[in-house]
Design an enzyme around this catalytic site. Structure first.
Site, PDB file in Angstrom:
ATOM      1  CG  HIS B  43      -0.504   0.404   2.493  1.00  0.00           C
ATOM      2  ND1 HIS B  43      -0.156  -0.482   3.476  1.00  0.00           N
ATOM      3  CD2 HIS B  43      -0.284   1.635   3.002  1.00  0.00           C
ATOM      4  CE1 HIS B  43       0.252   0.186   4.541  1.00  0.00           C
ATOM      5  NE2 HIS B  43       0.186   1.470   4.286  1.00  0.00           N
ATOM      6  CG  ASP B  92       0.107  -3.833   2.868  1.00  0.00           C
ATOM      7  OD1 ASP B  92       0.503  -3.421   1.764  1.00  0.00           O
ATOM      8  OD2 ASP B  92      -0.105  -3.084   3.847  1.00  0.00           O
ATOM      9  N   GLY B 188       2.609   6.518   8.567  1.00  0.00           N
ATOM     10  CA  GLY B 188       3.980   6.936   8.225  1.00  0.00           C
ATOM     11  C   GLY B 188       5.015   5.880   8.589  1.00  0.00           C
ATOM     12  CB  SER B 190       2.765   2.026   6.154  1.00  0.00           C
ATOM     13  OG  SER B 190       1.540   1.936   6.802  1.00  0.00           O
TER      14      SER B 190
END
Lengths: 284, 241
Positions: B43, B92, B188, B190
């Site tokens: 993502h 992800d 932030g 991630s």
């Protein structure tokens, strides 16, 4: 390369999954939470597990929370506050440093001043304060002096030798330079003026970073060369790079050639998952 | 954190405007697993490579640090079955292939190192490490790299009604801090690593993915062990080995 060849039999949807498949709703330990706790808070938590007490405070379990028994001069719920005995400037001709033993401060006197509050003065050059064979000469003002240093030695007391230099970014520098590029004197790392700074003698792993009760330049934060804090006024400080010499770099064979090697032939690093930062046990 | 403690931590930065205030265009983290490869969250990769910059060895985003290494991205390789359902990312995970500079990718230093890929699962309850420049209590991203410890939480517990009520699938792993208020990853962070240590070696066990708010429920991470073959296959294929 550390990357092993992929498994030829692997198919994207055939996953290995190792977790136990018990129903969470049947597990009584999962649902027993109290309203004041987050939903997922465990009953058997040890609130002291992450050592929440700073500056060497002892963590004491109090039900589902904790309290900190703080070593003087620190206080507060996590021993985060330091009692500043230096506020009233008890050191006449010296720097006031915070210590962890009674009376929780000491004066680092500027030579030739002496005494607990640095108010007395010794005759300059007696005994000779100059190191490494330096010759001391007195000035007309009684407290002033100069050290004439032998070749390759420098510093106010000729204390900086020819091997006092830093390699790379100076992370490992443990020399004695205590002046900045602007010739400002460095503050001691336990100066009361640094209590609110991230980098001081009371920081985590201070010893690992070469920080102790001295005012030598260090590089604890990965800057590009050693630095230190200097005094701006009676309350403010700023940091400056130090006047330290870079160590001579030994010759390396054909550095240009190695840069031109094709990328695909470059192997991975020799190892993975290892840091060069030393892990130390936290004092409790 | 202190310099060199997470030498595999990567900052993904962009010149495009961001919705949340982040220093220096930082928008996501990543983990260096090979001198030319960064593991991150899928993502985080909805961005054109020309707007993407990968910074290694960083500590203070606002300071130009001498040990920083910056690279452009040659290719983004997103896991093909990555998808979002009800705003929850599944599978992800993505790889970034770095564009070499002067014939080389990352150079090893005290501040830039690779993290290992795990081969075995770590048991629930293991204390692991999270790091990043994401949003803090102030509501803004941190300029300094921050870190914390979290414990792995078994999926059945994380799927309980009180927590994520059966939304955690086998591509995910939960981890949280048992203290109050909980330390957690946030916006932030991630793409950054959840690392677990064994015998002095750090393994990237999870990739920061999602969570409900921050610090209230456990963070949800992409379960790296599930994607080991994809990671290895992709890197070998792209390297032409």
């Amino acid at each position: 390369s550390f990357i092993a060849p992929p498994d030829p039999d692997w198919t994207p949807d055939d996953y290995y999954y190792s977790y136990e498949q018990s129903s969470p709703d049947e597990d009584p330990s999962v649902t027993q939470t109290t309203p004041e706790n987050p939903d997922w808070y465990y009953e058997d938590d040890d609130p002291c597990q992450s050592n929440p007490c700073e500056h060497g405070g002892d963590c004491i379990i109090r039900g589902d929370t904790f309290s900190c028994s703080c070593p003087a001069p620190f206080s507060g719920s996590r021993c985060q506050t330091a009692q500043n005995k230096c506020k009233d400037n008890p050191c006449v001709h010296g720097d006031c440093l915070i210590t962890q033993k009674h009376p929780y401060y000491r004066c680092a006197c500027k030579y030739p001043y002496t005494g607990p509050d640095c108010s007395k003065v010794l005759p300059a050059c007696r005994p000779n304060p100059c190191q490494n064979g330096g010759v001391c000469s007195r000035h007309r003002r009684r407290s002033r002096f100069t050290c004439a240093c032998p070749d390759q030695y420098k510093g106010k007391f000729c204390e900086i030798g020819p091997d006092d230099c830093y390699v790379g970014d100076g992370y490992s520098y443990r020399g004695k330079v205590s002046k900045t590029v602007n010739q400002n004197p460095c503050l001691y790392w336990n100066s009361h003026l640094l209590l609110q700074e991230t980098y001081n003698m009371f920081m985590e792993d201070a010893e690992t970073h070469g920080i102790a009760e001295h005012n030598f330049c260090r590089n604890p934060d990965g800057d590009h060369k050693p630095w230190c804090f200097v005094k701006v006024n009676s309350e403010k400080v700023k940091w400056e790079y130090c006047d330290v010499t870079v160590c001579p770099v030994p010759d390396t064979p054909n550095p240009v050639e190695s840069l031109l090697e094709p990328v695909m032939e470059l192997p991975g690093f020799e190892s993975c998952g290892k840091t060069e930062v030393a892990e130390h046990a936290v004092k409790r | 954190s202190t310099a060199g403690k997470h030498p595999w931590q990567v900052s993904l930065q962009t010149s495009l405007p961001l919705t949340t205030s982040m220093p220096q265009g930082h928008f996501c983290g990543g983990a260096l697993i090979h001198p030319c490869w960064v593991l991150t969250a899928a993502h985080c990769t909805d961005i054109n490579t020309k707007h993407l910059k990968v910074v290694l060895g960083d500590q203070d985003l606002k300071k130009t640090e001498s040990h920083e290494q910056t690279f452009r991205v040659e290719k983004i390789l997103k896991y093909s079955q990555y998808n979002e359902r009800d705003e929850i990312p599944h599978n992800d995970i993505a790889l970034l292939k770095l564009k070499p500079v002067g014939g080389h990718c990352a150079l090893e230093s005290r501040y830039v190192k690779t993290v290992c890929l795990p081969s075995d699962p770590f048991p629930s309850g293991t204390e692991c490490h999270i790091s990043g420049w994401g949003v803090t209590e102030t509501g803004e991203g941190s300029r300094q790299l921050l870190d914390a410890k979290v414990k792995l939480i078994a999926n059945p517990l994380c799927n309980s009604r009180q927590l994520y009520d059966h939304t955690i699938d086998d591509s995910m792993i939960c981890a949280g801090n048992l203290q109050k208020p909980g330390s957690d990853t946030c916006q932030g962070d991630s793409g950054g690593p959840l690392t677990c240590e064994k015998d002095g070696t750090y393994y990237v066990y999870g990739i920061v993915s999602w969570g409900q708010e921050c610090g209230k429920k456990p963070g949800v991470y992409t379960q790296v062990t599930k994607f080991l073959n994809w990671i290895k296959t992709t890197m070998h294929r792209e390297a032409g080995l």
